[in-house]
Design a protein around this motif. Structure first.
Motif, PDB file in Angstrom:
ATOM      1  N   LEU A 184       0.472  -0.766  -0.117  1.00 12.06           N
ATOM      2  CA  LEU A 184       0.128  -0.140   0.024  1.00 12.06           C
ATOM      3  C   LEU A 184       1.021   1.263  -0.202  1.00 12.06           C
ATOM      4  CD1 LEU A 184      -2.811  -1.457   2.292  1.00 12.06           C
ATOM      5  CD2 LEU A 184      -2.916  -0.971   0.326  1.00 12.06           C
ATOM      6  N   ARG A 185       2.042   1.222   0.811  1.00 12.01           N
ATOM      7  CA  ARG A 185       2.648   2.685   0.463  1.00 12.01           C
ATOM      8  C   ARG A 185       3.399   2.690  -1.243  1.00 12.01           C
ATOM      9  NH1 ARG A 185       3.362   7.036   2.349  1.00 12.01           N
ATOM     10  NH2 ARG A 185       4.073   6.766   1.002  1.00 12.01           N
ATOM     11  N   HIS A 186       3.682   1.932  -1.477  1.00 11.58           N
ATOM     12  CA  HIS A 186       4.446   1.534  -2.849  1.00 11.58           C
ATOM     13  C   HIS A 186       2.678   2.439  -3.859  1.00 11.58           C
ATOM     14  CE1 HIS A 186       6.033   0.730  -6.650  1.00 11.58           C
ATOM     15  NE2 HIS A 186       5.390  -0.196  -6.564  1.00 11.58           N
ATOM     16  N   GLU A 187       1.645   2.267  -3.708  1.00 13.56           N
ATOM     17  CA  GLU A 187       0.618   2.132  -4.110  1.00 13.56           C
ATOM     18  C   GLU A 187       0.623   4.001  -4.015  1.00 13.56           C
ATOM     19  OE1 GLU A 187      -3.707   1.466  -3.392  1.00 13.56           O
ATOM     20  OE2 GLU A 187      -2.675  -0.199  -3.662  1.00 13.56           O
ATOM     21  N   LEU A 188       0.345   4.201  -2.773  1.00 20.84           N
ATOM     22  CA  LEU A 188       0.083   5.637  -2.378  1.00 20.84           C
ATOM     23  C   LEU A 188       0.993   6.621  -3.038  1.00 20.84           C
ATOM     24  CD1 LEU A 188      -1.697   7.586  -1.793  1.00 20.84           C
ATOM     25  CD2 LEU A 188      -0.268   7.283   1.014  1.00 20.84           C
TER      26      LEU A 188
END
Length: 240
Positions: A210-214
């Motif tokens: 999710l960190r990569h997605e954001l």
């Protein structure tokens, strides 16, 4: 069987799980000339906003089916808060057929359940009374996209989508289309949902993804999705 958690995290603050605003959903309901007692089946209904608000505003009745336990629970809470009698079933919508034929059968934003628009129309048609209306929500290319944007999905242009439904034996009788602002409200709100989840759950197993997605999704959206991708709900009646 249930939806993966990352879907419910992204959609945690949403009531409508598509790039549609409350006003656009209400416009669609008015355009269909809904009357008290109109029967609906909504496959992959999400949090049930279509069924709940149309029951409140027009006196419709119906059933929603969705795979997500989180979404179905939210739909039932929404129905209770509005004081409407709507039934929600947790399960696989891809093979669901109503016990009795309905006036309107819908799949808004999840035509993967039928393998695409035409297959989903076939599925919806199995629950429709003669002359009933099928609703499908589907993305389309507003203009020819650059090569880099094609990774978003295997979509067609709006004229090609309308031609596809015509050639499958359906008459297009109404449509309400999203716009850039409604796309923003849907997609950008996901970023805040993800960020809040990360702040509250930094050690969750989904946190790295999710960190990569954001870190990547906002630039990808404004570069390749917002300028080129449309979305709409199309009302169709099968030809005799």
């Amino acid at each position: 069987m249930d939806l993966p958690r990352h879907h419910t995290i992204r959609e945690s603050s949403h009531r409508i799980l598509d790039p549609f605003t409350d006003a656009q959903l209400a416009t669609l309901g008015r355009a269909l000339h809904l009357t008290p007692g109109t029967t609906l089946l909504d496959l992959a209904c999400g949090k049930g906003e279509l069924l709940c608000t149309w029951a409140r505003d027009h006196g419709t009745v119906g059933t929603g089916v969705d795979l997500s336990t989180v979404f179905v629970a939210a739909a039932r809470e929404r129905a209770a808060s509005l004081g409407v009698e709507v039934t929600f079933v947790q399960g696989d919508a891809s093979g669901y057929v109503a016990e009795s034929a309905v006036d309107i059968a819908s799949c808004v934003g999840a035509t993967w359940i039928g393998g695409g628009v035409v297959g989903t129309l076939d599925l919806l048609g199995r629950s429709l009374r003669p002359g009933g209306i099928a609703l499908v929500g589907e993305p389309f290319w507003r203009t020819d996209p650059p090569e880099a944007a094609l990774a978003i999905g295997d979509f067609v242009t709006l004229p090609a989508l309308v031609e596809q439904t015509r050639d499958a034996g359906w008459d297009l009788v109404e449509m309400v289309l999203a716009d850039e602002a409604s796309w923003d409200r849907y997609v950008a709100a996901q970023w805040l949902n993800v960020r809040r989840f990360l702040d509250e759950n930094p050690d969750d197993e989904l946190a790295p993804a999710l960190r990569h997605e954001l870190s990547t999704a906002p630039l990808e959206y404004v570069t390749h999705q917002r300028p080129y991708l449309g979305w709409g709900v199309f009302a169709l009646v099968r030809r005799p």
